[in-house]
Design a protein around this motif. Structure first.
Motif, PDB file in Angstrom:
ATOM      1  N   GLN A  40      -5.918   7.229  -4.636  1.00  0.00           N
ATOM      2  CA  GLN A  40      -6.169   7.235  -3.187  1.00  0.00           C
ATOM      3  C   GLN A  40      -7.362   6.354  -2.848  1.00  0.00           C
ATOM      4  OE1 GLN A  40      -6.599  11.379  -2.218  1.00  0.00           O
ATOM      5  NE2 GLN A  40      -4.391  11.702  -2.045  1.00  0.00           N
ATOM      6  N   TRP A  41      -8.401   6.431  -3.655  1.00  0.00           N
ATOM      7  CA  TRP A  41      -9.581   5.605  -3.437  1.00  0.00           C
ATOM      8  C   TRP A  41      -9.234   4.125  -3.571  1.00  0.00           C
ATOM      9  CZ3 TRP A  41     -12.769   2.518  -6.680  1.00  0.00           C
ATOM     10  CH2 TRP A  41     -13.974   2.134  -6.086  1.00  0.00           C
TER      11      TRP A  41
ATOM     12  N   VAL B 135     -20.938   8.420  -8.310  1.00  0.00           N
ATOM     13  CA  VAL B 135     -20.083   8.156  -7.155  1.00  0.00           C
ATOM     14  C   VAL B 135     -20.014   6.650  -6.981  1.00  0.00           C
ATOM     15  CG1 VAL B 135     -19.749   8.487  -4.680  1.00  0.00           C
ATOM     16  CG2 VAL B 135     -20.701  10.347  -6.062  1.00  0.00           C
ATOM     17  N   LEU B 136     -18.788   6.141  -6.931  1.00  0.00           N
ATOM     18  CA  LEU B 136     -18.535   4.733  -6.668  1.00  0.00           C
ATOM     19  C   LEU B 136     -18.207   4.574  -5.197  1.00  0.00           C
ATOM     20  CD1 LEU B 136     -16.163   3.940  -9.664  1.00  0.00           C
ATOM     21  CD2 LEU B 136     -18.598   3.435  -9.509  1.00  0.00           C
ATOM     22  N   ARG B 137     -18.828   3.600  -4.540  1.00  0.00           N
ATOM     23  CA  ARG B 137     -18.543   3.316  -3.135  1.00  0.00           C
ATOM     24  C   ARG B 137     -18.341   1.821  -2.955  1.00  0.00           C
ATOM     25  NH1 ARG B 137     -22.197   7.567  -2.630  1.00  0.00           N
ATOM     26  NH2 ARG B 137     -21.347   9.314  -1.473  1.00  0.00           N
ATOM     27  N   ALA B 138     -17.322   1.486  -2.193  1.00  0.00           N
ATOM     28  CA  ALA B 138     -17.021   0.080  -1.879  1.00  0.00           C
ATOM     29  C   ALA B 138     -17.444  -0.181  -0.438  1.00  0.00           C
ATOM     30  CB  ALA B 138     -15.538  -0.204  -2.083  1.00  0.00           C
ATOM     31  N   GLY B 139     -18.737  -0.202  -0.205  1.00  0.00           N
ATOM     32  CA  GLY B 139     -19.263  -0.418   1.136  1.00  0.00           C
ATOM     33  C   GLY B 139     -19.768   0.860   1.763  1.00  0.00           C
TER      34      GLY B 139
ATOM     35  N   ASP C  21     -17.312   3.766   2.928  1.00  0.00           N
ATOM     36  CA  ASP C  21     -16.489   4.387   1.889  1.00  0.00           C
ATOM     37  C   ASP C  21     -17.003   5.785   1.559  1.00  0.00           C
ATOM     38  OD1 ASP C  21     -15.062   5.072  -0.392  1.00  0.00           O
ATOM     39  OD2 ASP C  21     -15.679   3.328  -1.544  1.00  0.00           O
ATOM     40  N   PRO C  22     -16.138   6.803   1.635  1.00  0.00           N
ATOM     41  CA  PRO C  22     -16.552   8.149   1.247  1.00  0.00           C
ATOM     42  C   PRO C  22     -16.822   8.258  -0.251  1.00  0.00           C
ATOM     43  CG  PRO C  22     -14.219   8.119   1.773  1.00  0.00           C
ATOM     44  CD  PRO C  22     -14.759   6.760   2.113  1.00  0.00           C
ATOM     45  N   GLY C  23     -16.256   7.382  -1.039  1.00  0.00           N
ATOM     46  CA  GLY C  23     -16.570   7.296  -2.458  1.00  0.00           C
ATOM     47  C   GLY C  23     -15.624   8.036  -3.365  1.00  0.00           C
TER      48      GLY C  23
END
Length: 114
Positions: free
Chosen positions: A11-12, A56-60, A63-65
């Motif tokens: 989903q991410w 936690v990975l976030r793309a901007g 992004d909820p992560g």
């Protein structure tokens, strides 16, 4: 990676592709590198370490992560990316990223010329 975490990862990845469009490949590749390194980073992918040891990975900033609980999940996530994006076609994520970048440049030249 249990089935629930795998679904969250997919989903991410869908969110990344939806929100970053033709640059999604860069975010995927940097998520792969971040997950393999396991260290906090900033750039296309922001990776933070939580008090419980998860990352936690976030793309901007919007992004909820994606939360990965431990080193084993980070390793499994990196392998999932390799299987999903490389399959039998590319021997490594770096070769996949290079091919995606070449496609991006080719389309840009087609749209806008040199």
């Amino acid at each position: 990676m249990d089935q629930w975490t795998l679904q969250q990862a997919d989903q991410w990845l869908g969110w990344v592709h939806d929100h970053h469009d033709e640059f999604g490949y860069r975010y995927v590749y940097f998520a792969y590198l971040a997950a393999r390194a396991g260290e906090p980073r900033h750039g296309e992918i922001i990776m933070t370490t939580e008090p419980d040891g998860s990352v936690v990975l976030r793309a901007g900033s919007l992004d909820p992560g994606l939360r990965l609980a431990n080193g084993a999940e980070r390793t499994q996530f990196a392998e999932h990316l390799r299987q999903r994006y490389c399959g039998d076609r590319y021997p490594s994520m770096s070769e996949w990223e290079a091919a995606q970048h070449a496609d991006f440049l080719e389309e840009a030249e087609w749209r806008y010329g040199r």
